[in-house]
Design an enzyme around this catalytic site. Structure first.
Site, PDB file in Angstrom:
ATOM      1  N   HIS A  29      -5.911   7.273   0.540  1.00 56.00           N
ATOM      2  CA  HIS A  29      -5.064   6.504   1.447  1.00 56.00           C
ATOM      3  C   HIS A  29      -3.704   7.155   1.662  1.00 56.00           C
ATOM      4  CE1 HIS A  29      -3.783   2.624   3.341  1.00 56.00           C
ATOM      5  NE2 HIS A  29      -5.072   2.569   3.587  1.00 56.00           N
ATOM      6  N   ASP A  58      -0.124  -4.723  -0.719  1.00 54.58           N
ATOM      7  CA  ASP A  58      -0.744  -5.577   0.291  1.00 54.58           C
ATOM      8  C   ASP A  58      -2.230  -5.259   0.466  1.00 54.58           C
ATOM      9  OD1 ASP A  58       1.513  -7.069   0.920  1.00 54.58           O
ATOM     10  OD2 ASP A  58       2.202  -5.626   2.402  1.00 54.58           O
ATOM     11  N   GLU A 102       7.822 -11.793   2.107  1.00 60.27           N
ATOM     12  CA  GLU A 102       7.767 -10.627   2.981  1.00 60.27           C
ATOM     13  C   GLU A 102       8.260 -11.045   4.364  1.00 60.27           C
ATOM     14  OE1 GLU A 102       4.486  -8.024   3.316  1.00 60.27           O
ATOM     15  OE2 GLU A 102       4.237  -7.718   1.154  1.00 60.27           O
TER      16      GLU A 102
END
Length: 534
Positions: free
Chosen positions: A93, A162, A278
């Site tokens: 990632h 997340d 957030e």
């Protein structure tokens, strides 16, 4: 054994064919329990990452069967007379080739599809110590699997990212942040112990008490000092459900004022604070309906024009309160008490209740939708910045209302504050020198849809403009998941931590063979003596 010898022979032939500088006999001596592969599928997979911006072919890929396999490989590289490099790859990632390597070997820590077929997954190695409230996990394990295993004991890690389909070693090498970081700190602040293979091929256990210099170096160390093969993660009792709330603001200072008020409550009793804080910026109408904003019901649409957005920009505060079914009858009153001091637009309150695991795994569900539309495996020119609290309003004026304008966006723009005292300054991570700083994450995708403002070239250029704006305005941002190409830029990034970072590199990876995709140090060749890293 015969298969292993044939594979080693294939690797030797490949190395000779492409003219690489490694002595083939060095890899022949490894004797790994896993698989050292030159399969084109493995090579191609290891050549790319989530960013799809950088490409770099390794000469081989190791699917390790144990930490000892990794130690053998790295030691071979360290003792090599001609040198080769080693990079650890988790879920792939990375966004700028950080886990890639040329003239080297990529270690597939999370197994990948080939590792899974070979039964090399390490989930069975997890040990959950309920009494001591921790879990021992393989460095390549994905956080989603850690969650599933710990929930069997009614426990869960304290701090998250997340997106849960990331490897433990990968996030601990960077920081690991989400909306819990204001309270629990990043994931690197919730680790008790590590097993690490250093750049010398030494497998070492480290913690606050044992080999502490290596422990703090590796946490947030961008893979420069060692490869994490085991991590002991702090746990807490897992809640059962989550009250998930989103509210909108049209005034930026009101929005950030409420965010900062909420994170200032972290030292108070748990009933007096939210568990997750957030937010994100909405610079155009389309973002409300994108994957990060699917929370809003199509039956109850919100239009920017209908809420008086200042300069065509809206700000969304995203908060959660954890609870158990046994306390479900009081959650309404608790949330009401927490929200009464907030100054959001009253008509824009959106709430939902869902299981704790569903909330934590929310981005994966969005991923599946994007994959179905062919919108996941596209270039991702992401830009993640830590911004000092004192300059966040300047960033709003210059970037959200300026550079970004009213262009259609192709991904979320996250913004939320964190408390610096939750970050251990002995780690390798660098943050702004203020008590509160913000993450501003432009998580955009480059789409081949004919719109210039969503092309890779346009978004990359826009990222450059944002960085130049910050530099010209004297906003001392720090990149999270940093990407630089020159020594001067890296030295500026680390600031007064540079000398310590450099000294740690020379101690734990003196030949600079690890994580060369970060482009911080150049690998050495020749003897193992210390030479210039540039």
């Amino acid at each position: 054994m015969a298969t292993k010898l044939l594979l080693s022979f294939a690797i030797c032939r490949l190395i000779v064919t492409v003219g690489l500088t490694v002595d083939p006999s060095e890899l022949l001596r490894l004797g790994v329990d896993g698989q050292l592969s030159v399969d084109p599928f493995d090579i191609e997979t290891a050549s790319l990452d989530f960013g799809l911006i950088s490409r770099s072919e390794p000469m081989a890929v190791l699917h390790p069967g144990s930490a000892d396999d990794i130690a053998r490989l790295v030691q071979a590289a360290y003792l090599s007379s001609q040198g080769f490099t080693v990079s650890a790859r988790g879920h792939g990632h990375s966004i700028n080739g950080q886990a890639q390597t040329n003239n080297g070997v990529v270690i597939e820590m999370s197994g990948g599809s080939r590792g899974s077929r070979l039964g090399l997954g390490n989930l069975a190695k997890q040990q959950v110590a309920v009494k001591e409230m921790h879990v021992d996990v393989w460095g390549g394990e994905l956080w989603i699997d850690v969650l599933r295993r710990t929930l069997e004991h009614g426990l869960a890690p304290k701090s998250w990212t997340d997106y849960l389909y990331l490897s433990v070693g990968g996030t601990l090498s960077n920081g690991g942040i989400s909306g819990q970081a204001f309270n629990h700190g990043p994931q690197i602040s919730n680790v008790y112990e590590l097993d690490v293979v250093t750049g010398k091929g030494e497998l070492m256990t480290c913690s606050e008490e044992k080999n502490s210099k290596l422990f703090h170096a590796v946490l947030g160390g961008l893979g420069q000092f060692g490869i994490i093969t085991r991590a002991r993660i702090a746990l807490e009792p897992a809640p059962q459900r989550v009250r998930w709330i989103r509210v909108l603001y049209s005034n930026f200072s009101t929005f950030t004022g409420d965010q900062e008020y909420l994170i200032s409550m972290h030292g108070k009793p748990s009933t007096l604070k939210f568990d997750y804080v957030e937010g994100f910026v909405i610079v155009d109408e389309g973002l409300i309906n994108n994957w990060r904003s699917s929370f809003f019901s199509p039956r109850n649409p919100v239009k920017i024009s209908s809420v008086g957005a200042n300069g065509g920009v809206l700000y969304c505060l995203e908060i959660t309160k954890n609870y158990d079914e046994s306390t479900g009858d009081t959650i309404d009153q608790e949330v009401e008490a927490l929200m009464k001091n907030l100054n959001f637009i009253p008509s824009t309150v959106f709430t939902t209740d869902l299981p704790y695991t569903d909330f934590l795994d929310r981005v994966h569900r969005a991923e599946l939708k994007l994959r179905a539309k062919g919108l996941w495996e596209v270039p991702h020119p992401w830009l993640n910045l830590f911004v000092p609290r004192s300059r966040i309003a300047d960033l709003d004026r210059g970037v959200f209302k300026g550079i970004l304008g009213n262009n259609k966006t192709s991904g979320p723009i996250l913004i939320y504050p964190m408390n610096k005292n939750k970050w251990d300054q002995r780690s390798s991570v660098v943050t702004p020198d203020e008590d509160v700083f913000y993450l501003v994450a432009l998580l955009r995708s480059a789409l081949d849809n004919g719109e210039e403002t969503q092309s890779l070239e346009y978004l990359t250029d826009q990222n450059g403009k944002i960085l130049r704006f910050c530099d010209d305005a004297g906003i001392k941002v720090k990149q999270y998941l940093p990407h630089y190409t020159t020594r001067e830029e890296w030295m500026d990034h680390f600031g007064d931590k540079w000398d310590r970072f450099y000294q740690r590199k020379m101690e734990f990876d003196p030949r600079r063979i690890l994580a060369t995709g970060q482009r911080i140090f150049n690998p050495s060749s020749g003897s193992t003596s210390t030479v210039s890293p540039w």
